[in-house]
Design an enzyme around this catalytic site. Structure first.
Site, short mmCIF file in Angstrom:
data_model
loop_
_atom_site.label_atom_id
_atom_site.label_comp_id
_atom_site.label_asym_id
_atom_site.label_seq_id
_atom_site.Cartn_x
_atom_site.Cartn_y
_atom_site.Cartn_z
N ASP A 166 3.03 -15.59 9.56
CA ASP A 166 3.83 -16.75 9.13
C ASP A 166 4.52 -17.41 10.32
OD1 ASP A 166 5.64 -14.75 9.68
OD2 ASP A 166 6.84 -15.01 7.87
N GLU A 168 -5.66 -0.58 7.87
CA GLU A 168 -4.60 -1.57 8.01
C GLU A 168 -3.74 -1.21 9.21
OE1 GLU A 168 -1.68 -4.09 5.18
OE2 GLU A 168 -1.31 -1.93 5.09
N ASN A 180 7.39 -8.36 -0.32
CA ASN A 180 8.74 -8.90 -0.13
C ASN A 180 8.86 -9.61 1.20
OD1 ASN A 180 9.77 -7.99 -2.61
ND2 ASN A 180 10.26 -5.97 -1.77
N PHE A 181 8.19 -9.08 2.23
CA PHE A 181 8.25 -9.71 3.55
C PHE A 181 7.65 -11.10 3.50
CE2 PHE A 181 6.61 -10.80 7.70
CZ PHE A 181 7.64 -10.42 8.56
N GLU A 182 6.48 -11.24 2.87
CA GLU A 182 5.84 -12.54 2.79
C GLU A 182 6.66 -13.51 1.96
OE1 GLU A 182 1.50 -14.57 1.70
OE2 GLU A 182 1.75 -12.39 1.67
N ASP A 242 4.25 -7.96 14.39
CA ASP A 242 5.46 -8.34 15.12
C ASP A 242 5.13 -9.56 15.99
OD1 ASP A 242 7.65 -8.58 16.86
OD2 ASP A 242 7.99 -6.41 16.87
N GLU A 262 0.68 3.22 11.01
CA GLU A 262 2.07 2.80 11.08
C GLU A 262 2.82 3.75 12.01
OE1 GLU A 262 5.34 1.09 11.23
OE2 GLU A 262 3.89 0.11 9.90
#
Length: 312
Positions: free
Chosen positions: A230, A120, A292-294, A194, A145
């Protein structure tokens, strides 16, 4: 050089105050100004200045000072030996160690087996990769990350679940794939990268032809690169990079309408009036948990765009 280091420090301070996009402007402008100054005071010619300040790869992130609160610091101290891979060329560096190869031997040494590897890119707080690792113990998961708080939070979640099939690498993703053996990876996930909304920053978006070529090389036959965003303009960007490639097949079965021209921060509302066309995208990937971001994106009324591109 001293000037370059000073510019980087200024960029980090700017990022803390006003965000990564503005810091990128500061860093780029600073390097250009420093090179120009050498020419103006007669120390170099323009060609020599270019040697002092060589072109650097365009990064999809700006390195920010990652301050850990007490909880995350405790997680880092408790779990970094277990979860954080030793692949960096130096402490604090986001570059891969010279000569290191990510191959089957490396996987066996790091995970203790040769299970399929899922990578990922941009793990954020680690919600998705940790949930996936817990749900699929028959696979190995690697979280790429760069930000300290995200790495620490991923460790915290993984440690609470005592996961043995997850590892983390705090490195620049393109460098990781350059060092990875052909056909080693089963899938690559890039969820909500981003968006770099300013038009002049679109070159910093992680989905680019160069990275696509590296990912294709490292994917096993039939391996898939899954992407989600998104941001409508980023969806158009993904189609432009990926749909005409002959080494990937778009598995999308959902038809969406997107504008045919790019917009940026400040004029995004103009997109609705631009000419549109239909594109093929994928249903929501069931292996991606609702983070939570989505949730925030959905609450804000943004449409989630899912992509699945299979290596051919």
């Amino acid at each position: 050089m001293g000037g370059e280091s000073g510019v980087a420090n200024a960029a980090n301070s700017k990022a803390d105050a006003t965000g990564a996009n503005d810091a990128a402007d500061v860093a780029e402008a600073g390097l250009d100004d420093a090179a120009g100054a050498l020419v103006r005071i007669g120390l170099t010619t323009s060609g020599e200045a270019a040697q002092h300040f060589p072109a650097r790869p365009v990064l999809s992130f700006v390195r920010r000072s990652g301050r850990l609160d007490d909880r995350l610091q405790r997680a880092w101290d408790a779990y970094h030996d277990r979860y954080l891979l030793d692949v960096n060329k130096a402490p604090g560096s986001l570059s891969m160690r010279a000569g290191l190869r990510i191959d089957e031997e490396f996987v066996r040494g790091s995970w203790g087996n040769a299970h399929p590897l899922i990578v990922e890119i941009g793990t954020g707080q680690g919600e998705n990769v940790v949930a996936a690792a817990q749900a699929s113990p028959e696979a190995n998961f690697l979280a790429l990350e760069v930000y300290d708080p995200g790495v620490a939070h991923t460790m915290l979640l993984a440690g609470k679940r005592d996961l043995g099939n997850l590892r983390i690498a705090q490195v620049n993703a393109p460098e990781f794939f350059e060092a990875t053996e052909d056909g080693l990876v089963g899938e690559v996930w890039t969820f909500f990268p981003d968006p770099w909304p300013k038009m002049r920053h679109h070159k910093r978006r992680i989905v680019q032809d160069e990275l696509a070529a590296q990912i294709h090389r490292t994917l096993a036959a039939g391996g898939v690169w899954r992407i989600a965003t998104d941001i409508e303009d980023y969806a158009l960007h993904v189609h432009e990079v990926m749909d005409d490639r002959t080494d990937f097949e778009n598995l999308g079965g959902v038809t969406v309408s997107l504008p045919l021209e790019h917009v940026g921060k400040g004029n995004a509302d103009e997109a609705v009036s631009l000419p549109h066309a239909e594109f093929a995208e994928s249903p929501r990937f069931e292996g991606r948990v609702l983070t939570n971001f989505e949730k925030k994106g959905i609450t804000a009324g943004r449409v989630i765009h899912d992509f699945a591109y299979r290596a051919v």
